[in-house]
Design an enzyme around this catalytic site. Structure first.
Site, mmCIF file in Angstrom:
data_model
loop_
_atom_site.group_PDB
_atom_site.id
_atom_site.type_symbol
_atom_site.label_atom_id
_atom_site.label_comp_id
_atom_site.label_asym_id
_atom_site.label_seq_id
_atom_site.Cartn_x
_atom_site.Cartn_y
_atom_site.Cartn_z
ATOM 1 N N ARG A 1 -7.419 -0.127 -6.776
ATOM 2 C CA ARG A 1 -7.546 0.931 -5.752
ATOM 3 C C ARG A 1 -7.853 2.242 -6.472
ATOM 4 O O ARG A 1 -7.049 2.690 -7.295
ATOM 5 C CB ARG A 1 -6.235 1.104 -4.952
ATOM 6 C CG ARG A 1 -5.733 -0.087 -4.169
ATOM 7 C CD ARG A 1 -6.464 -0.426 -2.883
ATOM 8 N NE ARG A 1 -6.740 0.603 -1.928
ATOM 9 C CZ ARG A 1 -5.934 0.965 -0.915
ATOM 10 N NH1 ARG A 1 -4.751 0.399 -0.759
ATOM 11 N NH2 ARG A 1 -6.303 1.889 -0.052
ATOM 12 N N ARG B 1 0.873 -1.179 0.000
ATOM 13 C CA ARG B 1 0.000 0.000 0.000
ATOM 14 C C ARG B 1 0.903 1.220 0.000
ATOM 15 O O ARG B 1 2.118 1.119 0.128
ATOM 16 C CB ARG B 1 -1.013 0.008 1.154
ATOM 17 C CG ARG B 1 -0.711 -0.755 2.383
ATOM 18 C CD ARG B 1 0.425 -0.230 3.179
ATOM 19 N NE ARG B 1 0.313 1.194 3.430
ATOM 20 C CZ ARG B 1 1.326 1.967 3.721
ATOM 21 N NH1 ARG B 1 2.573 1.482 3.796
ATOM 22 N NH2 ARG B 1 1.170 3.258 3.945
ATOM 23 N N GLY B 2 0.277 2.394 -0.116
ATOM 24 C CA GLY B 2 1.050 3.619 -0.275
ATOM 25 C C GLY B 2 1.128 3.913 -1.766
ATOM 26 O O GLY B 2 1.548 3.062 -2.544
ATOM 27 N N ALA B 3 0.725 5.143 -2.152
ATOM 28 C CA ALA B 3 0.581 5.441 -3.570
ATOM 29 C C ALA B 3 1.858 5.168 -4.377
ATOM 30 O O ALA B 3 1.796 4.512 -5.422
ATOM 31 C CB ALA B 3 0.097 6.881 -3.745
ATOM 32 N N ASN C 1 -5.262 12.019 1.183
ATOM 33 C CA ASN C 1 -4.348 11.143 1.919
ATOM 34 C C ASN C 1 -5.195 10.287 2.852
ATOM 35 O O ASN C 1 -6.423 10.424 2.933
ATOM 36 C CB ASN C 1 -3.293 11.975 2.680
ATOM 37 C CG ASN C 1 -2.159 11.112 3.223
ATOM 38 O OD1 ASN C 1 -1.673 10.219 2.525
ATOM 39 N ND2 ASN C 1 -1.760 11.335 4.459
ATOM 40 N N LYS C 2 -4.541 9.402 3.556
ATOM 41 C CA LYS C 2 -5.207 8.466 4.466
ATOM 42 C C LYS C 2 -6.247 9.149 5.341
ATOM 43 O O LYS C 2 -6.006 10.263 5.827
ATOM 44 C CB LYS C 2 -4.130 7.800 5.330
ATOM 45 C CG LYS C 2 -4.593 6.779 6.327
ATOM 46 C CD LYS C 2 -5.486 5.693 5.750
ATOM 47 C CE LYS C 2 -4.913 5.003 4.530
ATOM 48 N NZ LYS C 2 -5.941 4.196 3.804
ATOM 49 N N ASP D 1 -1.864 10.480 -1.554
ATOM 50 C CA ASP D 1 -2.273 9.531 -2.588
ATOM 51 C C ASP D 1 -2.638 10.232 -3.891
ATOM 52 O O ASP D 1 -2.585 9.630 -4.968
ATOM 53 C CB ASP D 1 -3.441 8.679 -2.084
ATOM 54 C CG ASP D 1 -2.986 7.806 -0.924
ATOM 55 O OD1 ASP D 1 -2.908 8.325 0.213
ATOM 56 O OD2 ASP D 1 -2.643 6.639 -1.164
ATOM 57 N N GLN E 1 -1.523 1.420 10.034
ATOM 58 C CA GLN E 1 -0.243 1.607 9.342
ATOM 59 C C GLN E 1 0.788 2.307 10.231
ATOM 60 O O GLN E 1 1.985 2.069 10.092
ATOM 61 C CB GLN E 1 -0.434 2.458 8.070
ATOM 62 C CG GLN E 1 -1.178 1.778 6.948
ATOM 63 C CD GLN E 1 -2.663 2.095 6.980
ATOM 64 O OE1 GLN E 1 -3.220 2.416 8.029
ATOM 65 N NE2 GLN E 1 -3.314 1.990 5.845
#
Lengths: 347, 347
Positions: B91, B48-50, B247-248, B237, B196
């Site tokens: 995603r 995960r993570g763009a 973002n998250k 992201d 995370q």
């Protein structure tokens, strides 16, 4: 005005509490025959929520009197002083704890026959329980008209039947609103680390059929920004004379978001939560709890071994962020320094 | 400029990823021989993570080309179109995913020998990985001077080596600050529901010896109010042309708290995260994920059966709350509509 949850009660000469650590998966009850056991259950959060802690404390003092083999007033007084000291040390932030000790001390502080004192302490603890429920219902009546039709209401932590003798403070308000308007919807912050929202608030609301969605604590900003939250209502562990409100960690953040989005932020608490000896919230003691509450969820470890953790259990919301404080006496607004002082004087 | 975490890499003709779902308790690696397996790992958040999703996507397209039995360009093109479509659907929020597909399409969009295209796609995916690390290190160099001595820095989610090909965006910045000043301290939001922060950020920082405390997401307000946070840095992201930052979930709330307390709020992301086709953040698609992420933590159920849940995975922070955006090209400030447009033009 119904609610189905029994948080704490006398059964014979034992104090029985539902174990809030294992809800909602298990519905287990713990029996307490001594004040030390009650103190342990307060510390370990078998029971939590300032008003419920107050009731447990009053019952704990009654148990201490029953435990005591004292035949003279002086002996009994000594035992009750020790029990009061022990119970006072269990949780530093909840003001109702000290308030309940004081209520009981008004009884045992006067010389008298030990058995009469024992009976009076037990009777007073039951009265405190019943008064607490009545106060919660009064708060609900005062607060319900504040909410718009179909209100989408955010609450944080559990200020429900489980946090009180029954009915609840913030959830009591929500119960009263729901009785008038079944189209409301509740957002329940899960409330890490102890998950009072996901475990306790969701369970209570589900039992009553009140529509509710759980969100994690970092999601409310998203829903505020989308205009999906119309009002906030929370409980409190201690309120200073100027209206600063100590409540579960994360409440301050919710209050900042509410003000940022022009959403009213209400606090529901009995007057026994108001501590007029503190001018403002800066001197409310904030408990830091064990790191394992953050590193573990149940038995499940979620963080690396040996990592540092901070775990303040409460924060203080400044009175400027509080739209109104609802007590059993009514709806109080700024300047709280006046509106709260008046209430306590009237008692 | 060291970092010890291998997020994703080629081993022979397989793509190997560390399984981010089981960290920090287990360090397990998953091997992928097909683009479908890579897509599955993106969807299930093995990775995960763009920026890391971008690298995985580019490698997934290379795998698709190797899987394909095509002997003609037209056949290969058809297979890669299908793989691109499948990977794109995994995603919705991460802009780098579409960016990586486009990078690869620039190769396979031109007629050519299938084996040459296969080799070129694999080579390009490795370049994207190496460029990503270089960009993270450049961001760190640009950003480090922004932080005061002994800075206490809050970060949310994991924008670390694990979220990128290595080194990290927001954590890359923190790594670079730490190299200059070992007295800094990091607060890591645990970042529910996927944790995370508690699982990944804490693990990365601990590996590097960077002082760090985990807090739950509802605690940062408390530390902002006490003046214990000097700066915020997060990843992203997707960034719109006006500087709005997806973002998250929870990032928006942190930005509101930072502004309320006059604390700078920095975003670190490669220019591949900037989506100039979106005028502002209101049209960034926000993924809602499965409710079990909220009702369960690992295998541990924390909410009653049958309860409703909302689970938006991202939120949008308006550009007004962003002090600066740091890319590999430098430090960008308002008006972002100009400072970001310039960067993309220069590429």
């Amino acid at each position: 005005m119904s609610y189905t949850v029994k948080t704490i009660e006398w059964r014979g000469d034992e104090v029985v509490m539902i174990d809030q650590r294992v809800l909602p998966l298990l519905e287990e009850y713990i029996h307490h025959a001594t004040w030390q056991e009650v103190g342990d259950s307060i510390r370990k959060m078998v029971i939590r929520g300032a008003p419920a802690i107050g009731v447990a404390t009053a019952m704990g003092i009654a148990l201490a009197a029953m435990q005591s083999s004292a035949t003279s007033y002086e002996e009994l007084k000594k035992d009750l002083e020790a029990a009061s000291k022990g119970l006072f040390a269990t949780r530093p932030t909840a003001y109702n704890l000290g308030w309940a000790l004081q209520q009981q001390q008004e009884i045992w502080g006067q010389p008298g026959d030990p058995d009469d004192i024992r009976a009076a302490l037990k009777k007073r603890s039951q009265e405190i329980l019943e008064e607490d429920i009545a106060m919660c219902m009064a708060m609900g009546e005062h607060a319900a008209p504040l909410f718009p039709p179909g209100a989408r209401i955010l609450t944080h932590c559990n200020a429900g039947a489980l946090a009180t003798a029954g009915y609840g403070t913030a959830l009591g308000v929500i119960r009263s609103v729901f009785q008038r308007d079944p189209t409301i919807h509740v957002f329940a912050d899960e409330t890490r680390p102890f998950l009072q929202g996901a475990r306790l608030t969701a369970w209570e609301l589900q039992k009553e059929g009140i529509p509710c969605s759980i969100i994690t604590d970092n999601m409310s900003g998203y829903f505020f920004k989308k205009g999906e939250i119309d009002a906030v209502v929370v409980g409190s562990d201690r309120i200073a004379a100027n209206g600063d409100v100590a409540n579960k960690i994360g409440t301050y953040t919710v209050s900042v978001l509410a003000r940022e989005h022009g959403v009213p932020f209400y606090v529901a608490a009995p007057t026994s939560t108001v501590d007029l000896s503190l001018a403002d919230g800066s001197r409310i003691p904030i408990e830091e709890r064990e790191i394992c509450e953050v590193t573990h969820i149940g038995d499940h470890q979620v963080a690396p071994d040996g990592i540092a953790v901070r775990n303040p259990a409460f924060d203080v919301t400044p009175h400027q962020n509080v739209t109104a404080i609802i007590t059993e006496a009514g709806v109080h607004r700024e300047p709280y320094i006046e509106s709260l002082a008046g209430i306590k004087k009237g008692k």
